[in-house]
Design a protein around this motif. Structure first.
Motif, mmCIF file in Angstrom:
data_model
loop_
_atom_site.group_PDB
_atom_site.id
_atom_site.type_symbol
_atom_site.label_atom_id
_atom_site.label_comp_id
_atom_site.label_asym_id
_atom_site.label_seq_id
_atom_site.Cartn_x
_atom_site.Cartn_y
_atom_site.Cartn_z
ATOM 1 N N LEU A 184 13.493 -10.172 -0.119
ATOM 2 C CA LEU A 184 12.831 -9.577 0.823
ATOM 3 C C LEU A 184 11.306 -9.554 0.246
ATOM 4 O O LEU A 184 11.238 -8.838 -0.821
ATOM 5 C CB LEU A 184 13.332 -8.518 1.599
ATOM 6 C CG LEU A 184 14.696 -8.571 2.055
ATOM 7 C CD1 LEU A 184 15.152 -7.101 2.617
ATOM 8 C CD2 LEU A 184 14.846 -9.651 3.007
ATOM 9 N N ASP A 185 10.269 -9.690 0.967
ATOM 10 C CA ASP A 185 8.740 -9.571 0.365
ATOM 11 C C ASP A 185 8.534 -7.921 0.537
ATOM 12 O O ASP A 185 9.517 -7.327 1.066
ATOM 13 C CB ASP A 185 7.828 -10.196 0.959
ATOM 14 C CG ASP A 185 7.715 -9.992 2.359
ATOM 15 O OD1 ASP A 185 8.091 -9.077 2.980
ATOM 16 O OD2 ASP A 185 6.989 -10.738 2.986
ATOM 17 N N LYS A 186 7.431 -7.345 0.194
ATOM 18 C CA LYS A 186 7.105 -5.999 0.215
ATOM 19 C C LYS A 186 7.027 -5.337 1.796
ATOM 20 O O LYS A 186 7.048 -4.202 1.894
ATOM 21 C CB LYS A 186 5.801 -5.668 -0.452
ATOM 22 C CG LYS A 186 5.914 -5.911 -2.111
ATOM 23 C CD LYS A 186 4.873 -5.714 -2.908
ATOM 24 C CE LYS A 186 4.966 -6.073 -4.374
ATOM 25 N NZ LYS A 186 3.675 -5.589 -5.102
ATOM 26 N N ALA A 187 7.152 -6.321 2.617
ATOM 27 C CA ALA A 187 7.091 -5.945 4.191
ATOM 28 C C ALA A 187 8.374 -5.995 4.685
ATOM 29 O O ALA A 187 8.474 -5.678 5.968
ATOM 30 C CB ALA A 187 6.043 -6.515 4.803
ATOM 31 N N GLY A 188 9.399 -6.425 4.033
ATOM 32 C CA GLY A 188 10.819 -6.472 4.375
ATOM 33 C C GLY A 188 11.048 -7.851 5.170
ATOM 34 O O GLY A 188 12.160 -8.075 5.953
ATOM 35 N N CYS A 189 10.416 -8.878 4.866
ATOM 36 C CA CYS A 189 10.387 -9.983 5.509
ATOM 37 C C CYS A 189 11.205 -11.093 4.571
ATOM 38 O O CYS A 189 11.246 -11.004 3.133
ATOM 39 C CB CYS A 189 9.212 -10.947 5.887
ATOM 40 S SG CYS A 189 8.366 -10.018 7.092
ATOM 41 N N GLU A 190 12.057 -11.781 4.825
ATOM 42 C CA GLU A 190 12.825 -12.727 3.906
ATOM 43 C C GLU A 190 12.132 -13.885 3.390
ATOM 44 O O GLU A 190 11.498 -14.472 4.116
ATOM 45 C CB GLU A 190 14.075 -13.426 4.897
ATOM 46 C CG GLU A 190 15.017 -14.503 4.201
ATOM 47 C CD GLU A 190 15.529 -15.355 4.992
ATOM 48 O OE1 GLU A 190 15.721 -16.395 4.611
ATOM 49 O OE2 GLU A 190 16.032 -14.783 5.836
ATOM 50 N N ILE A 191 12.215 -13.991 2.047
ATOM 51 C CA ILE A 191 11.473 -15.090 1.278
ATOM 52 C C ILE A 191 12.440 -15.736 0.439
ATOM 53 O O ILE A 191 12.339 -16.801 -0.216
ATOM 54 C CB ILE A 191 10.222 -14.380 0.594
ATOM 55 C CG1 ILE A 191 10.780 -13.375 -0.269
ATOM 56 C CG2 ILE A 191 9.452 -14.023 1.342
ATOM 57 C CD1 ILE A 191 9.812 -12.667 -1.411
ATOM 58 N N GLY A 192 13.738 -15.477 0.601
ATOM 59 C CA GLY A 192 15.024 -16.238 -0.088
ATOM 60 C C GLY A 192 16.263 -15.745 0.651
ATOM 61 O O GLY A 192 16.470 -14.626 0.812
ATOM 62 N N TYR A 193 17.207 -16.829 0.360
ATOM 63 C CA TYR A 193 18.571 -16.670 1.097
ATOM 64 C C TYR A 193 19.559 -17.228 0.474
ATOM 65 O O TYR A 193 19.218 -18.600 -0.054
ATOM 66 C CB TYR A 193 18.402 -16.993 2.930
ATOM 67 C CG TYR A 193 19.929 -17.165 3.378
ATOM 68 C CD1 TYR A 193 20.570 -16.011 3.443
ATOM 69 C CD2 TYR A 193 20.202 -18.345 3.766
ATOM 70 C CE1 TYR A 193 21.756 -16.216 3.960
ATOM 71 C CE2 TYR A 193 21.497 -18.483 4.564
ATOM 72 C CZ TYR A 193 22.287 -17.346 4.700
ATOM 73 O OH TYR A 193 23.303 -17.329 5.250
ATOM 74 N N LEU A 194 20.593 -16.571 0.181
ATOM 75 C CA LEU A 194 21.546 -17.313 -0.775
ATOM 76 C C LEU A 194 22.908 -16.886 0.048
ATOM 77 O O LEU A 194 23.409 -15.720 -0.095
ATOM 78 C CB LEU A 194 21.599 -16.864 -1.901
ATOM 79 C CG LEU A 194 22.814 -17.453 -2.974
ATOM 80 C CD1 LEU A 194 22.678 -19.041 -2.816
ATOM 81 C CD2 LEU A 194 22.836 -16.984 -4.396
ATOM 82 N N PRO A 195 23.727 -17.778 0.687
ATOM 83 C CA PRO A 195 24.936 -17.478 1.132
ATOM 84 C C PRO A 195 25.960 -17.951 -0.108
ATOM 85 O O PRO A 195 26.674 -18.869 -0.166
ATOM 86 C CB PRO A 195 25.004 -18.375 2.464
ATOM 87 C CG PRO A 195 24.265 -19.606 1.916
ATOM 88 C CD PRO A 195 23.169 -19.080 1.045
ATOM 89 N N GLY A 196 26.323 -16.927 -0.717
ATOM 90 C CA GLY A 196 27.333 -17.453 -1.924
ATOM 91 C C GLY A 196 26.840 -16.651 -3.030
ATOM 92 O O GLY A 196 25.813 -15.935 -3.281
ATOM 93 N N PRO A 197 27.578 -16.782 -4.224
ATOM 94 C CA PRO A 197 27.283 -15.852 -5.512
ATOM 95 C C PRO A 197 26.192 -16.713 -6.316
ATOM 96 O O PRO A 197 25.939 -17.719 -6.132
ATOM 97 C CB PRO A 197 28.497 -15.817 -6.002
ATOM 98 C CG PRO A 197 29.259 -17.258 -5.768
ATOM 99 C CD PRO A 197 28.795 -17.350 -4.336
#
Length: 215
Positions: A184-197
Motif C-alpha cells: 500500500l502507498d502512503k495514503a493506503g491505496c494498493e500498489i502491489g498485490y500477491l495472492p500467495g507466498p
C-alpha cells in the motif's frame, strides 16, 4: 389523445421527452461514478514513476507481484491490535505498508513470518511498516503463541478472528486465499498485490520495496 377503443395513447413527442429525461439521468449517474472514482484515485499517493519502478522490480522471488496501472483505493479495513482494540490502516497513513494476511493453519504463511520480520528490520523506518493480520478463528491466543514460539516478536500484532476484513477484500477481487499480501502507498491505496507466498527477505523483495519507497 385516445386510440379508436378509447384508451389513452402517448404522443410520439411525449415518448421522446421521457427518453431524453431517462438518458440524462443515466448520464448524470455515470458522470457521478466517474467523478467519485477520479476523486478516490486522486487521494492516492504513489506516482506513475513509482508504479513503473515497481513493475520493473517485480522479478525473481517476487515476480508474481501484480502492480496496477494506477494506485487502487481499498475499502476501509478494520482489525484488532494485541489488546483486542479495533483499529485499521489509518494508523499507518504516511507509511508504505506491506499488509500480510495469514493464519497458523496455512503452512506457507507460517514460513513467511520470519521473512516478513527480517524485511521489517531491513527496511523499517518512519516511512515503512510490515503489518501482518492473523485470520485464525476463535481468538488471538493461538497466533500469539505461534509467533512467540518461532521468535517473531518484533512485528506489530493484529488479528481479525471474524474474517470480515478478508471478506471485504474478496468483495473487491482481493483475498482469494492465504497468504495474501498487498503493498500500500502512503495514503493506503494498493500498489502491489500477491495472492500467495514470497521470499520477503530476499534481495528481490528488498529491491521491490525500495521501488515502492521511491529509493
Amino acid at each position: 389523445m385516445s386510440d379508436p377503443a378509447g384508451r389513452p395513447r402517448f404522443s410520439a413527442v411525449r415518448l421522446v421527452a421521457l427518453a431524453l429525461v431517462a438518458g440524462a439521468a443515466l448520464g448524470a449517474l455515470a458522470l457521478y461514478g466517474i467523478a467519485a472514482q477520479d476523486k478516490a484515485e486522486a487521494a492516492c499517493a504513489a506516482s506513475p514513476a513509482t508504479l513503473k519502478a515497481m513493475k520493473a522490480a517485480a522479478v525473481g522471488e517476487v515476480a508474481a507481484v501484480v502492480t496496477p496501472d494506477a494506485p487502487r483505493p481499498l475499502p476501509p479495513l478494520v482489525f484488532q491490535n494485541e489488546v483486542g482494540a479495533n483499529g485499521g490502516l489509518d494508523q499507518y497513513r504516511g507509511k508504505v505498508v506491506v499488509l500480510n494476511l495469514w493464519a497458523t493453519w496455512c503452512a506457507p504463511c507460517r514460513k513467511e513470518m520470519p521473512a516478513l520480520a527480517e524485511l521489517a528490520r531491513a527496511r523499517g523506518r518512519a516511512d515503512f511498516a510490515v503489518v501482518p493480520v492473523a485470520l485464525d478463528f476463535g481468538g488471538v491466543e493461538k497466533p500469539k503463541a505461534f509467533l512467540k514460539e518461532i521468535g517473531v516478536t518484533d512485528l506489530p500484532f493484529h488479528a481479525d478472528p471474524s474474517n470480515k476484513m478478508f471478506r471485504d477484500l474478496r468483495a473487491v477481487g482481493r483475498g482469494a486465499g492465504l497468504p495474501t499480501t498487498l503493498i500500500l502507498d502512503k495514503a493506503g491505496c494498493e500498489i502491489g498485490y500477491l495472492p500467495g507466498p514470497a521470499e520477503w527477505a530476499s534481495p528481490d523483495a528488498l529491491k521491490l520495496i525500495d521501488a515502492a519507497l521511491g529509493r
